[in-house]
Design a protein around this motif. Structure first.
Motif, PDB file in Angstrom:
ATOM      1  N   PRO A 185       0.832  -1.206   0.000  1.00  0.00           N
ATOM      2  CA  PRO A 185       0.000   0.000   0.000  1.00  0.00           C
ATOM      3  C   PRO A 185       0.865   1.253   0.000  1.00  0.00           C
ATOM      4  N   ASP A 186       0.238   2.380  -0.279  1.00  0.00           N
ATOM      5  CA  ASP A 186       0.957   3.650  -0.246  1.00  0.00           C
ATOM      6  C   ASP A 186       1.587   3.830   1.134  1.00  0.00           C
ATOM      7  N   LEU A 187       2.882   4.150   1.147  1.00  0.00           N
ATOM      8  CA  LEU A 187       3.629   4.233   2.405  1.00  0.00           C
ATOM      9  C   LEU A 187       3.804   5.659   2.903  1.00  0.00           C
ATOM     10  N   GLY A 188       3.484   6.628   2.053  1.00  0.00           N
ATOM     11  CA  GLY A 188       3.675   8.011   2.455  1.00  0.00           C
ATOM     12  C   GLY A 188       5.143   8.381   2.596  1.00  0.00           C
ATOM     13  N   VAL A 189       6.012   7.653   1.870  1.00  0.00           N
ATOM     14  CA  VAL A 189       7.453   7.902   1.900  1.00  0.00           C
ATOM     15  C   VAL A 189       7.901   8.236   0.484  1.00  0.00           C
ATOM     16  N   GLU A 190       8.254   9.483   0.255  1.00  0.00           N
ATOM     17  CA  GLU A 190       8.700   9.910  -1.072  1.00  0.00           C
ATOM     18  C   GLU A 190      10.176   9.571  -1.266  1.00  0.00           C
ATOM     19  N   VAL A 191      10.494   8.957  -2.398  1.00  0.00           N
ATOM     20  CA  VAL A 191      11.892   8.695  -2.728  1.00  0.00           C
ATOM     21  C   VAL A 191      12.549  10.008  -3.113  1.00  0.00           C
ATOM     22  N   MET A 192      13.669  10.318  -2.453  1.00  0.00           N
ATOM     23  CA  MET A 192      14.347  11.598  -2.675  1.00  0.00           C
ATOM     24  C   MET A 192      15.655  11.404  -3.430  1.00  0.00           C
ATOM     25  N   LYS A 193      16.071  12.464  -4.113  1.00  0.00           N
ATOM     26  CA  LYS A 193      17.294  12.413  -4.914  1.00  0.00           C
ATOM     27  C   LYS A 193      18.518  12.419  -4.003  1.00  0.00           C
ATOM     28  N   GLY A 194      19.351  11.390  -4.155  1.00  0.00           N
ATOM     29  CA  GLY A 194      20.599  11.337  -3.424  1.00  0.00           C
ATOM     30  C   GLY A 194      21.752  11.823  -4.291  1.00  0.00           C
ATOM     31  N   GLN A 195      22.928  11.874  -3.711  1.00  0.00           N
ATOM     32  CA  GLN A 195      24.131  12.232  -4.466  1.00  0.00           C
ATOM     33  C   GLN A 195      24.497  11.088  -5.409  1.00  0.00           C
ATOM     34  N   VAL A 196      24.850  11.416  -6.651  1.00  0.00           N
ATOM     35  CA  VAL A 196      25.230  10.380  -7.619  1.00  0.00           C
ATOM     36  C   VAL A 196      26.648   9.893  -7.340  1.00  0.00           C
ATOM     37  N   LEU A 197      27.610  10.830  -7.258  1.00  0.00           N
ATOM     38  CA  LEU A 197      29.016  10.479  -7.025  1.00  0.00           C
ATOM     39  C   LEU A 197      29.439   9.371  -7.988  1.00  0.00           C
ATOM     40  N   ASP A 198      29.950   8.228  -7.477  1.00  0.00           N
ATOM     41  CA  ASP A 198      30.332   7.120  -8.359  1.00  0.00           C
ATOM     42  C   ASP A 198      29.296   6.007  -8.349  1.00  0.00           C
ATOM     43  N   GLY A 199      28.048   6.358  -7.991  1.00  0.00           N
ATOM     44  CA  GLY A 199      26.987   5.357  -7.932  1.00  0.00           C
ATOM     45  C   GLY A 199      26.547   4.842  -9.281  1.00  0.00           C
ATOM     46  N   VAL A 200      26.847   5.585 -10.351  1.00  0.00           N
ATOM     47  CA  VAL A 200      26.518   5.147 -11.713  1.00  0.00           C
ATOM     48  C   VAL A 200      27.819   4.919 -12.465  1.00  0.00           C
ATOM     49  N   ALA A 201      28.094   3.675 -12.806  1.00  0.00           N
ATOM     50  CA  ALA A 201      29.301   3.347 -13.560  1.00  0.00           C
ATOM     51  C   ALA A 201      29.183   3.902 -14.985  1.00  0.00           C
ATOM     52  N   PRO A 202      30.312   4.169 -15.652  1.00  0.00           N
ATOM     53  CA  PRO A 202      30.262   4.728 -17.006  1.00  0.00           C
ATOM     54  C   PRO A 202      29.424   3.890 -17.977  1.00  0.00           C
ATOM     55  N   HIS A 203      29.498   2.568 -17.850  1.00  0.00           N
ATOM     56  CA  HIS A 203      28.752   1.721 -18.789  1.00  0.00           C
ATOM     57  C   HIS A 203      27.268   1.610 -18.424  1.00  0.00           C
ATOM     58  N   MET A 204      26.852   2.266 -17.315  1.00  0.00           N
ATOM     59  CA  MET A 204      25.464   2.193 -16.872  1.00  0.00           C
ATOM     60  C   MET A 204      24.721   3.515 -17.063  1.00  0.00           C
ATOM     61  N   THR A 205      25.361   4.472 -17.715  1.00  0.00           N
ATOM     62  CA  THR A 205      24.740   5.790 -17.844  1.00  0.00           C
ATOM     63  C   THR A 205      23.461   5.755 -18.687  1.00  0.00           C
ATOM     64  N   ASP A 206      23.364   4.810 -19.615  1.00  0.00           N
ATOM     65  CA  ASP A 206      22.149   4.685 -20.415  1.00  0.00           C
ATOM     66  C   ASP A 206      21.111   3.787 -19.735  1.00  0.00           C
ATOM     67  N   TYR A 207      21.542   3.079 -18.711  1.00  0.00           N
ATOM     68  CA  TYR A 207      20.661   2.137 -18.006  1.00  0.00           C
ATOM     69  C   TYR A 207      19.872   2.858 -16.921  1.00  0.00           C
ATOM     70  N   PHE A 208      20.576   3.693 -16.143  1.00  0.00           N
ATOM     71  CA  PHE A 208      19.912   4.555 -15.178  1.00  0.00           C
ATOM     72  C   PHE A 208      19.526   5.862 -15.863  1.00  0.00           C
ATOM     73  N   ARG A 209      18.476   6.465 -15.406  1.00  0.00           N
ATOM     74  CA  ARG A 209      18.038   7.743 -15.968  1.00  0.00           C
ATOM     75  C   ARG A 209      18.165   8.808 -14.886  1.00  0.00           C
ATOM     76  N   VAL A 210      19.176   9.623 -15.028  1.00  0.00           N
ATOM     77  CA  VAL A 210      19.450  10.663 -14.037  1.00  0.00           C
ATOM     78  C   VAL A 210      19.072  12.027 -14.609  1.00  0.00           C
ATOM     79  N   ASP A 211      18.190  12.717 -13.917  1.00  0.00           N
ATOM     80  CA  ASP A 211      17.785  14.066 -14.308  1.00  0.00           C
ATOM     81  C   ASP A 211      18.676  15.051 -13.560  1.00  0.00           C
ATOM     82  N   GLU A 212      19.582  15.696 -14.296  1.00  0.00           N
ATOM     83  CA  GLU A 212      20.527  16.611 -13.662  1.00  0.00           C
ATOM     84  C   GLU A 212      19.824  17.825 -13.050  1.00  0.00           C
ATOM     85  N   LYS A 213      18.587  18.088 -13.461  1.00  0.00           N
ATOM     86  CA  LYS A 213      17.851  19.219 -12.907  1.00  0.00           C
ATOM     87  C   LYS A 213      17.320  18.922 -11.505  1.00  0.00           C
ATOM     88  N   GLN A 214      17.195  17.629 -11.189  1.00  0.00           N
ATOM     89  CA  GLN A 214      16.770  17.258  -9.837  1.00  0.00           C
ATOM     90  C   GLN A 214      17.948  17.419  -8.882  1.00  0.00           C
TER      91      GLN A 214
END
Length: 357
Positions: free
Chosen positions: A86-115
């Motif tokens: 059920p709805d948990l009332g917990v919004e997922v928030m934008k964390g720091q990217v840092l090295d969390g996205v490997a170079p070969h995964m940039t097309d796999y994850f969708r990161v909005d730089e405006k967020q």
């Protein structure tokens, strides 16, 4: 008893299984008999229904800004759905990217730089989170250290489910010890996963008097974790964690290899392990074990994390700081101290009862 307020960094497959499990097992009581998938129905007086998500962080625009109950089913997550949430009332928030996205995964994850990333420590404080659970991708060294520092700043316990060495690193362990905050890590060991099966078999062979010559463990899967680990640069700590976990059970030199070996997309969250142990019997007569294990990877780990959460809360209640050694040894592949599983379980049960710290 007060509930257990958890925050999650990385809303991937493992987080999905954990959150589904909180709903699936919410009616389990102290008195229920053996429940499939659980090591403890009640642990230190805490039930699974006492665990409440209060914050979550991710970097994928398909998850950020949505309720956690929906984010856990968003792409690229691919684990099995075994419970509505059920709805948990917990919004997922934008964390720091840092090295969390490997170079070969940039097309796999969708990161909005405006967020813009949020102040994680401030969110942890505002939501009164007791424990931060780290589910970031393997190889996210800087990102994991960032979240560990945020837990310290916010006064949270930390459970490190991936092979970036925090609990098993003396400097980081000392930071949590000084802050009187518990940490359990590193790299979750699943309920019935490749590493625990490999350890159990090597322990048995050694204790029965046979001599191991060599052993290897090969793993394939199709989830985000396996895709991420196709980059060899992300694999260093994972190979160390898995190999040391097995090698620590053999009290002499033997060839040991354990690690991921490729991503096959159609497998999704199914993980397949091929394991072989060559050994000698009486009279140096050779023998071997050749085994295949197939598991849904993320639910397999969630069955351990629900116990790690409750142990961390007990440690908080007792105002203990630093690595919780029995829990880390039993729940994790790369703990500060490797202990045989039977001994680690015995010490863990003593810890839960309060007879040892």
């Amino acid at each position: 008893m007060a509930g257990i307020r958890i925050a999650i960094s990385g809303v991937g497959n493992c987080a999905s299984s954990l959150i589904q499990g909180l709903e699936y097992y919410k009616k389990i009581s102290h008195s229920d008999n053996l429940v499939p998938g659980l090591m403890h129905n009640s642990l230190g007086g805490y039930l699974i229904s006492d665990i409440k998500p209060v914050a979550a962080f991710d970097i994928d625009m398909r998850k950020v800004g949505t309720d956690l109950s929906k984010a856990i089913f968003s792409e690229p997550n691919c684990t099995k759905k075994f419970s509505d949430v059920p709805d948990l009332g917990v919004e997922v928030m934008k964390g720091q990217v840092l090295d969390g996205v490997a170079p070969h995964m940039t097309d796999y994850f969708r990161v909005d730089e405006k967020q813009k990333p949020v102040d994680v420590a401030a969110i942890l404080k505002r939501t009164k989170a007791d424990i931060l659970i780290n589910y970031l991708p393997v190889g996210s060294e800087e990102a994991v250290k960032y979240y560990a520092s945020q837990a310290l700043e916010a006064g949270c316990a930390f459970i490190n489910c991936i092979p970036v060495f925090i609990a098993s690193n003396k400097q980081w362990a000392d930071k949590f010890r000084k802050a009187r905050l518990p940490i359990i890590g590193d790299d979750i060991k699943s309920l019935v996963g490749a590493t625990i099966v490999h350890r159990a078999l090597t322990q048995m062979i050694v204790e029965r008097g046979a001599k191991i010559d060599s052993t290897y463990q090969l793993n394939i899967g199709g989830n985000t974790d396996f895709r991420n680990m196709t980059d060899q640069a992300r694999l260093k700590s994972k190979k160390i964690s898995k190999t040391e976990s097995v090698a620590s059970q053999i009290p002499y030199d033997a060839y040991v290899y354990a690690g991921p070996n490729g991503c096959i997309d159609c497998l999704n969250d199914n993980k397949i392990c091929h394991l072989k142990i060559d050994f000698k019997l009486f009279g140096d007569v050779p023998a071997y074990i050749d085994l295949k294990l197939s598991v849904e990877d993320s639910p397999n780990s969630a069955g351990v994390v629900v116990d790690a959460i409750r142990v961390a809360k007990i440690a908080l209640d007792r105002k203990l700081g630093g690595p919780i050694i029995p829990a880390s040894a039993y729940f994790m592949k790369h703990p500060p101290e490797q202990i045989h599983d039977a001994v680690a379980r015995e010490k863990l049960e003593e810890f839960i009862k309060g007879t040892v710290q």
